[in-house]
Design a protein around this motif. Sequence first.
Motif, PDB file in Angstrom:
ATOM      1  N   ASP A   1      43.878  39.894  50.366  1.00  0.00           N
ATOM      2  CA  ASP A   1      44.388  38.652  50.248  1.00  0.00           C
ATOM      3  C   ASP A   1      45.842  38.514  50.043  1.00  0.00           C
ATOM      4  OD1 ASP A   1      41.958  37.924  51.339  1.00  0.00           O
ATOM      5  OD2 ASP A   1      41.094  36.960  49.444  1.00  0.00           O
TER       6      ASP A   1
ATOM      7  N   GLU B   1      35.982  39.773  40.534  1.00  0.00           N
ATOM      8  CA  GLU B   1      37.280  39.715  41.132  1.00  0.00           C
ATOM      9  C   GLU B   1      38.449  39.162  39.964  1.00  0.00           C
ATOM     10  OE1 GLU B   1      36.473  37.748  45.365  1.00  0.00           O
ATOM     11  OE2 GLU B   1      35.374  36.626  43.891  1.00  0.00           O
ATOM     12  N   ARG B   2      39.700  39.232  40.526  1.00  0.00           N
ATOM     13  CA  ARG B   2      40.626  38.673  39.586  1.00  0.00           C
ATOM     14  C   ARG B   2      41.876  38.371  40.759  1.00  0.00           C
ATOM     15  NH1 ARG B   2      39.186  38.581  35.770  1.00  0.00           N
ATOM     16  NH2 ARG B   2      39.357  40.164  34.046  1.00  0.00           N
ATOM     17  N   THR B   3      41.936  37.083  40.507  1.00  0.00           N
ATOM     18  CA  THR B   3      43.082  36.505  41.481  1.00  0.00           C
ATOM     19  C   THR B   3      44.506  36.365  40.479  1.00  0.00           C
ATOM     20  OG1 THR B   3      41.357  35.528  43.063  1.00  0.00           O
ATOM     21  CG2 THR B   3      43.785  34.679  43.121  1.00  0.00           C
TER      22      THR B   3
ATOM     23  N   SER C   1      48.427  35.197  40.512  1.00  0.00           N
ATOM     24  CA  SER C   1      49.570  34.530  41.300  1.00  0.00           C
ATOM     25  C   SER C   1      50.944  34.330  40.312  1.00  0.00           C
ATOM     26  CB  SER C   1      49.079  33.263  41.780  1.00  0.00           C
ATOM     27  OG  SER C   1      48.925  32.344  40.732  1.00  0.00           O
TER      28      SER C   1
ATOM     29  N   SER D   1      50.782  36.041  45.593  1.00  0.00           N
ATOM     30  CA  SER D   1      49.518  36.286  45.038  1.00  0.00           C
ATOM     31  C   SER D   1      48.647  37.292  45.722  1.00  0.00           C
ATOM     32  CB  SER D   1      48.654  34.848  45.060  1.00  0.00           C
ATOM     33  OG  SER D   1      48.319  34.489  46.548  1.00  0.00           O
ATOM     34  N   TYR D   2      47.603  37.638  45.046  1.00  0.00           N
ATOM     35  CA  TYR D   2      46.494  38.585  45.652  1.00  0.00           C
ATOM     36  C   TYR D   2      45.416  38.382  44.777  1.00  0.00           C
ATOM     37  CZ  TYR D   2      47.704  42.552  42.258  1.00  0.00           C
ATOM     38  OH  TYR D   2      47.776  43.084  41.332  1.00  0.00           O
ATOM     39  N   ARG D   3      44.386  39.152  45.388  1.00  0.00           N
ATOM     40  CA  ARG D   3      43.011  39.068  44.681  1.00  0.00           C
ATOM     41  C   ARG D   3      42.693  40.720  44.488  1.00  0.00           C
ATOM     42  NH1 ARG D   3      37.881  39.529  46.988  1.00  0.00           N
ATOM     43  NH2 ARG D   3      38.944  38.965  49.008  1.00  0.00           N
TER      44      ARG D   3
ATOM     45  N   GLN E   1      39.312  43.051  43.751  1.00  0.00           N
ATOM     46  CA  GLN E   1      38.033  43.297  44.112  1.00  0.00           C
ATOM     47  C   GLN E   1      37.389  44.441  43.847  1.00  0.00           C
ATOM     48  OE1 GLN E   1      36.070  40.983  47.446  1.00  0.00           O
ATOM     49  NE2 GLN E   1      35.350  43.144  47.994  1.00  0.00           N
TER      50      GLN E   1
END
Length: 934
Positions: free
Chosen positions: A380, A511-513, A515, A528-530, A532
């Motif tokens: 993402d 998960e870690r998002t 931004s 931003s990115y995620r 996983q």
Amino acid sequence: MPLRTPRPTGTSTRTLHAPRTPHARPRHRLKLRAAAATALLALAATLLAPGASHAADGGSDYCGGQCSDILPPGENGNATLADILANKVLGTRPAHTMDQLGPYSSLATGYQGLTDATIDTFFDDSSFGVPAGQVASVTSPRADVTITRDKATGVPHIKGTTRSGTEFGAGYAAAQDRLWLMDLFRHVGRGELSSFAGGAAANRGLEQEFWRQAPYTEDDLQAQIDWLNTNAGDRGRQAMADAQSYIDGINAYITAAKNSRSFPGEYDLTGHVDPITNAGDIEPFKLTDLIALASVIGALFGTGGGGEVQQALSLAAAQQKYGVQEGTKVWESFRERDDPEATSTVHDGSSFPYAGKPADPQGEALPDPGSVVPEPLVHDATGGATQATTKSPGMLPANLFDTPKKGMSNALVVSGAHTASGHPVAVFGPQTGYFAPQLLMLQELQGPGISARGASFAGLGMYVELGRGQDYAWSATSAAQDVTDTYAVRLCQDDTHYLLHGTCVPMEKLERTNSWSPTLADSTPAGSYRMQVWRTAYGPVEYRATVGGTPVAYTQLRSSYMHEADSIIGFQELNDPGFVHDAASFQKAAQDINYTFNWFYADSRQIAYYNSGTNPVRAPGVDPSFPVWGTGPYDWQGFDPAHNTADYTPPAQHPQSIDQDYYVSWNNKQAPGYTAAGFGDGSVHRADLLEDRVKALVRAGGVTRASLTEAMEDAALTDLRGEDLLPDLLQVIGSAPVTDPQEAAAVRALTAWQAHGAKRTETSAGSHTYADADAVRIMDAWWPLLVQGEFRPGLGGDLYDALAASLTVDESPSAGHGPTGAHAGSSFQYGWWSYTDKDLRRVLGEPVQGPLAQAYCGGGQLAACRDMLLATLKQAAAVPASTLYPGDDSGCAAGDQWCADSIVQRPLGGITDDRISWQNRPTFQQVVEFPAHR
């Protein structure tokens, strides 16, 4: 050492909770009444043992001025916004930012003729305490601790009247010297660097690398604290109490520095604090931050193993080339699991079998050809995250840590039986890279149950991790024995479920998002990115594949996973003068360190070595070099997935020794039978540069601190290829006359260089020009060409490339493609040195123990081998310096050989420091010889 006057009880020079502009001068002086001073001197004299002195504000010191250390570039790692701007505009730096870099660098041109009396020209006196005339400042952040800084280096000497006060002072001093760096690394460990410091590619790469290896949730971090409180006895509970006091000290400094705007200017530059209004916050530290920090340091320097999938792929390539039987034989000869010609740290005839090849391997889960797919981590991505490159370097350099294969430390330790004084001598230290500021910081800790001086990783300084006690010193090198295994778990239902002992269970999704928006320090566009990771009972998923047509996930299981802080017990014991008093008690402390290190010890009577780490006991028949099935029968013995614990090999089975004639270590083989986690421990290794020099000193006898330091530095300036491989190469070439003028000229240049010691040194201090520059250029160009010409025709392209993926061909000082990256100092750790040596000696008809399965150079024919060497030599000689050293974004111009090799202090914040000449030596280093003992 002269007796120092201790401060009387009740005398205070406190500056309560006052922040420090880095290493500012004090405005007050210590005042003592003459009568009180006389009485205290008399009392101290009755308490000191023969041979000991009592350092000012320190514990008993038995080193007699014969302990020295160095840690470039300097102790001070904090700079205000004004300091950073002045550095960029005027080139100025805060005090003690770079004052240890010059002496460290100058050893390269000043080591010859070194004497014990001149050692401290290149090192700093590491005696306990600060003489009265050398006190720069005295701060008391609370009533039970003082922090005294010396004028020469600004090192904090922390003395507490209570244990909690000592630890509080350690945290306060750490924040004074490394707050921004500590903050960076707690966010790296949590996979949150880009959200904290900006979305530059460098920052994203780091958080991805480390979060993949240790994708902890907050509950995971807290569970590791709870484990120590519950399962590590009184010492575990004491360690957590010490850690909490340390955290309290950090936070006290944050509060005081924020109120007075004396905090690191990087907080302004990254938008955490408004530089005009002071609005914004510096987030307080908490205990779980220490676990996140420890996970980063452990991943860098204290683990070993893994890579079983890549090894399976190279085995498959060998079997494809030669057939199963011969291909396996060829692969094993390149693997060199227990090479009889390898230099071992333990050389007294004992062996320590571990992780070897089983006679009848069981449970192997080798992937089907072409089926291996890496598990994606990033999802993402939007905005600035979708950019492949960025002009902004981020707050950390992109190649800060290019590989988990860290092997850069060394040790030279000689028994008193071979020294001039009759007391052991040691020159040792860790190589943690070159940064501004350093990952390590210096400190002295004196308090109840604690008495030590040395280096600690920033943010983990509850105890000195590498240094000296009252009458002993210790150090470490990365060992990297195999404590990480790859398991194949069968998928069921879908890609996110697997069979655990016959039951289909879901994987855990982590998960870690992140931004970010542009900041003054990082102009990367908002994005931003995620991240996983799927986690199983056998660790995080690394690859997907099929095995015999069955879909599997390959996972990585590390013995120290979920136990990142367990080593705190061993460090606590090393700092405790009541615990360590001889070689045996030192080894006992090292046994309580779960990371993979080689530990070395010296006092006035003994030397010792111990290899630490939680080495899992594998199921019978399991080959640790390849993936195995995660179905139960091939688990580690005693494996408890709920806590990631298992049965571990007992201390007696770890490589160890007391009072061997000498020890050397440069991340080489520990002992016969002890199989390395990866390729590269063969007949030629970087450690040979130390082994040959120290062995010669021991044979001659009368070793001194100066002569052992000379041996270390001479090895640090030597090109391994020139010393240990060029003689073989020239012998093959010399088997017939060289008639081509260009080839003959190149041979003459290399022969002269060899006669001069195969050094990479300046013609004179500061010349920035190498002696034998042309020969160095030729060797740099020739080595990769000759290795490819020697091995690729016989191995074939696929197998050659697969083996080169397991062990890089070259690691010269200027090699930006090597495991440590360019300008990193450390060189010649990884390369095809042993393969070339064994193959050439075979061609020459010389005896070879543990030979390669086949001959490669010229198909084993001397004339054909010689033709290939001459052809590649001629090709190399024609490569211009501007092509070989193309220049880079660090400021090196194309063709500048010295600059291409030079060491850069990679900035970890807003201050930059000078580059220095190449030296292949530890970053923090001690030179010690204790004349007395308690």
